[in-house]
Scaffold this active site. Structure first.
Site, short mmCIF file in Angstrom:
data_model
loop_
_atom_site.label_atom_id
_atom_site.label_comp_id
_atom_site.label_asym_id
_atom_site.label_seq_id
_atom_site.Cartn_x
_atom_site.Cartn_y
_atom_site.Cartn_z
N LYS A 182 4.01 -1.60 -7.73
CA LYS A 182 3.80 -0.24 -8.22
C LYS A 182 3.03 -0.27 -9.55
CE LYS A 182 6.10 1.82 -4.83
NZ LYS A 182 6.78 0.88 -3.94
C1 PLP Z 1 8.10 1.47 -3.03
C2 PLP Z 1 8.55 2.71 -2.32
C3 PLP Z 1 9.89 3.02 -2.13
C4 PLP Z 1 11.02 2.07 -2.43
O1 PLP Z 1 11.01 1.54 -3.69
P1 PLP Z 1 11.71 0.09 -3.92
O2 PLP Z 1 11.69 -0.06 -5.39
O3 PLP Z 1 10.88 -0.91 -3.19
O4 PLP Z 1 13.08 0.18 -3.36
C5 PLP Z 1 10.22 4.23 -1.55
N1 PLP Z 1 9.27 5.09 -1.16
C6 PLP Z 1 7.97 4.83 -1.32
C7 PLP Z 1 6.96 5.84 -0.93
C8 PLP Z 1 7.55 3.62 -1.89
O5 PLP Z 1 6.25 3.37 -2.01
#
Ligand code: PLP
Length: 374
Positions: A182
């Protein structure tokens, strides 16, 4: 030439030294760094309460609990997301009700939401795909008129804005991810931004076993909370990352502009919406013209890999997974999500990339298409 991955975190030396300090300090799980990170995030989100979590998925799970989503409820969401989005609805005992996406934004089609609302609908769970925010004005207009909670899956939209306001600085419950891929990361982690003091207290308890610490040093437990707290090791990474958020976003925007400038207009690829105002450019996704090619997407990915370029697929439409087909969903139910999900390709985009890397990716895509025309 070096292999170019589709994404890579940028961790500075100050952060690495800070993590080493935490490791030497004798306190490595939730502690002072978690408190500092929550304060810094709260300040970033205009003073709203924030609770950091061990994942974005955990933040979504807790958000559904806080919103009172129960077995028998329905939650309206998009079929085009990381499968966490729909899984958390199922894990709350509720039914994910998918609404097809808009072809231009690739986000849930707001014009189709109201037709999907029933007496059992409890909440809306939209996703800001690739960091392009869902129209918050229209979203909250629907939610207010129909008396629904909103859980924003803003996992990808840290640093994005809507009408000049930061995502997370307004609205109902906002879940953000700090996964390694992210825009800012804690390796694994996330946070929930809340609006209400009582719900923030509930969130705190749901995060760690339901435990409430009493003034006399004792403890009380009234609800079975989970285990979603973030470590100080991770929080220290987050503190180092947050300082760069705006610079990272600016660099991503510059690289995105270069993609639009350099991309071969005759390639037949469909580029994302060029929203330089709101989007945080979490990803740069193109739709491949597979109907004109002799290779499928797997072959395309392999051809890029052979040219030293990593690409990703974000994401196949979720309603086509076995788990969701068992709920009664079928191919053809959400044609836009299926078309996008089956042709989408994520090209490299991360702050440490050079301008020349973008040119190299554009040249490779053009070459693979040229070499594999039907
Ligand atoms: C990354 C992501 C998640 C989950 O986040 P994590 O930190 O990996 O648990 C949920 N929804 C979307 C759209 C994502 O891109």
């Amino acid at each position: 030439m070096d292999y170019l991955p589709f994404t890579r975190p940028s961790i500075d030396e100050e952060t690495i030294a800070g993590v080493a300090d935490v490791l030497r300090s004798g306190w490595i799980t939730s502690g002072p760094c978690v408190n500092q990170l929550e304060q810094a995030l709260s300040q970033y989100f205009g003073g709203r309460p924030v609770r950091v979590m061990s994942s974005g998925t955990g933040a979504l799970e807790i958000a559904l609990s806080v919103a009172g989503v129960q077995p028998g409820d329905e939650v309206i969401t998009t079929p085009l997301s990381w499968v966490a989005t729909a899984n958390v609805i199922l894990r709350a005992g509720a039914r994910p009700v998918f609404v097809d996406v808009d072809a231009a934004t690739r986000n849930i089609d707001l014009a189709r939401i109201e037709a999907a609302i029933t007496g059992n609908t409890r909440a809306l769970l939209p996703v800001d795909m690739a960091g392009l925010p869902v129209d918050r004005d229209r979203l909250y207009d629907i939610a207010r008129r129909r008396g629904l909670r909103v859980i924003e899956d803003a996992a990808q939209s840290m640093g994005a804005t809507w009408g000049g306001r930061r995502i997370g600085s307004f609205g109902d419950l906002v879940a953000i991810s700090f996964h390694a891929n992210k825009n800012i990361t804690t390796a694994e982690g996330g946070c929930l931004v809340l609006a209400d003091a009582a719900e923030t207290d509930l969130c705190t308890r749901l995060r760690l076993q339901g435990v409430v610490r009493l003034p006399d040093g004792g403890q009380e437990v009234e609800i079975a909370g989970g285990k979603h707290n973030l470590t100080d090791i991770a929080a220290r990474i987050g503190l180092g990352q947050l300082k760069h958020l705006e610079a990272f976003a600016a660099r991503r925007r510059t690289l995105a502009r270069r993609y639009f400038e350099r991309f071969d207009a005759d390639s037949g690829c469909v580029l994302p919406l060029a929203d330089y105002a709101n989007c945080n450019w979490h990803m740069f996704q193109v739709l491949l013209p597979l109907e004109r090619l002799r290779i499928d997407r797997g072959g395309f990915i392999q051809a890029m890999h052979q040219r030293g370029i990593g690409v990703g697929v974000h994401y196949p439409a979720m309603h086509l997974f076995k788990l969701y087909r068992q709920l009664g969903y079928n191919p053809g139910d959400f044609p836009q999500a299926e078309r996008i999900g089956s042709t989408t390709l994520t090209l490299p985009l991360f702050p440490a990339m050079d301008d020349a890397d973008v040119d190299r990716v554009c040249a490779a895509v053009a070459e693979v298409i040229r070499d594999n025309k039907k």
